[in-house]
Design a protein around this motif. Structure first.
Motif, short mmCIF file in Angstrom:
data_model
loop_
_atom_site.label_atom_id
_atom_site.label_comp_id
_atom_site.label_asym_id
_atom_site.label_seq_id
_atom_site.Cartn_x
_atom_site.Cartn_y
_atom_site.Cartn_z
N ALA A 16 -19.50 -31.56 -6.52
CA ALA A 16 -20.37 -32.62 -6.70
C ALA A 16 -21.63 -32.49 -6.10
N ALA A 17 -21.93 -32.17 -4.92
CA ALA A 17 -23.05 -32.13 -3.98
C ALA A 17 -23.95 -31.15 -4.77
N TRP A 19 -23.76 -29.85 -7.54
CA TRP A 19 -24.20 -30.17 -9.21
C TRP A 19 -25.20 -31.31 -9.11
N LYS A 20 -25.13 -32.33 -8.24
CA LYS A 20 -25.97 -33.14 -8.03
C LYS A 20 -27.65 -32.60 -7.93
N VAL A 21 -27.41 -31.72 -6.71
CA VAL A 21 -28.60 -31.10 -6.19
C VAL A 21 -29.23 -30.21 -7.30
N ASN A 22 -28.57 -29.35 -8.03
CA ASN A 22 -29.10 -28.34 -9.04
C ASN A 22 -29.01 -29.26 -10.49
N LYS A 23 -28.69 -30.52 -10.48
CA LYS A 23 -28.89 -31.35 -11.84
C LYS A 23 -28.17 -30.56 -12.92
N ASP A 25 -25.61 -30.13 -15.91
CA ASP A 25 -25.26 -30.94 -17.28
C ASP A 25 -24.08 -30.12 -17.49
N TYR A 26 -22.82 -30.86 -17.43
CA TYR A 26 -21.62 -30.10 -17.77
C TYR A 26 -21.60 -29.66 -19.03
N ILE A 154 -14.27 -35.10 -12.44
CA ILE A 154 -15.66 -35.14 -11.91
C ILE A 154 -16.78 -34.97 -13.02
N LEU A 157 -19.18 -37.41 -14.36
CA LEU A 157 -20.15 -37.89 -13.72
C LEU A 157 -21.30 -37.02 -13.99
N PHE A 158 -20.99 -35.70 -14.71
CA PHE A 158 -22.28 -34.96 -14.92
C PHE A 158 -22.42 -34.56 -16.26
#
Length: 236
Positions: A16-17, A19-23, A25-26, A154, A157-158
């Motif tokens: 999650a961290a 993916w958030k930092v790297n933006k 998109d799943y 998860i 969320l992405f």
């Protein structure tokens, strides 16, 4: 169980961290080499290293990777065989001449890491921990399979829709059942790790190269899932 649940929580937190930092998109995670590196290889690779350290410190590799003996009737081996057959069909449908084919080696590495990490944490450490805590075989199966499904929540969320995520979670329960049968019927987690990795490589590889899935693969997967729901009773 605390180590296993902590590993699952840490795995989710790492993914999650990053993916958030790297933006990330799943929905486009397999569309390019960059997306595969940032969305799969790096976060899952870090999680895999964490699992290797934890399993080594616990001196649990033998119990994680091997059953004391095979369980269930010989016909239950149909489940891992069909699992691999479906994965091979999907792999054969990948367009290896596609402009995106250069991403496939990274995808192969990423899906191998996914197969290793998800199997070791859910049908490895968690199964061994719950057994040693005295939980019944049926409860161990239900809890480990449920948490395997929850790992995929998860994605909502992405960039993945809730409807698609819920469908994926249901399908993951079926796949988790098949992989649990695979562990018990073959007597080793290694087969499940490789089958899981091959399955993901085939399905994501089709997406990466903009190929088309065939109805035969879907039909065989349905048959395999149905057999696994019956086989789980016998192998437990």
């Amino acid at each position: 169980p605390p180590v296993a649940s902590g590993s699952i929580t840490s795995e989710l937190a790492i993914v999650a961290a990053l993916w958030k930092v790297n933006k990330v998109d799943y929905a486009t995670i397999g569309d390019s080499t960059r997306n595969i590196q940032r969305g799969i290889v790096v976060p899952i690779g870090i999680g895999a290293v964490m699992l290797i350290v934890a399993t080594t410190v616990l001196d649990a590799w033998h119990d994680v990777l091997f059953e004391p003996e095979r369980s269930g009737p010989a016909w239950a081996l149909v489940v891992p065989v069909l699992f691999v057959v479906v994965a091979l069909i999907n792999t054969s449908l990948i367009d290896y001449r596609s402009p995106n084919a250069g991403a496939l080696p990274w995808l192969a590495l990423g899906t191998l890491l996914v197969g290793f990490a998800e199997e070791v944490v859910t049908r490895g450490l968690l199964v061994v921990g719950l057994r040693e805590a005295g939980w019944s075989p049926v409860t161990v199966y239900l809890v480990s399979t449920a948490l395997f499904s929850i790992l995929h929540s998860i994605n909502a969320l992405f960039g993945q829709s809730m409807k698609v995520t819920l469908t994926q979670m249901v399908m993951t329960i079926l796949a988790g059942t098949a992989l649990y049968v695979t562990r018990l019927s073959t007597g080793t987690l290694v087969v499940g790790i490789l089958a899981h990795a091959l399955w993901d490589f085939g399905t994501l590889g089709i997406t990466t190269t903009k190929s088309q899935q065939k109805p035969l693969a879907g039909l065989l997967a349905f048959v395999m899932f149905a057999i696994s729901l019956v086989a789980i009773w016998f192998v437990l």
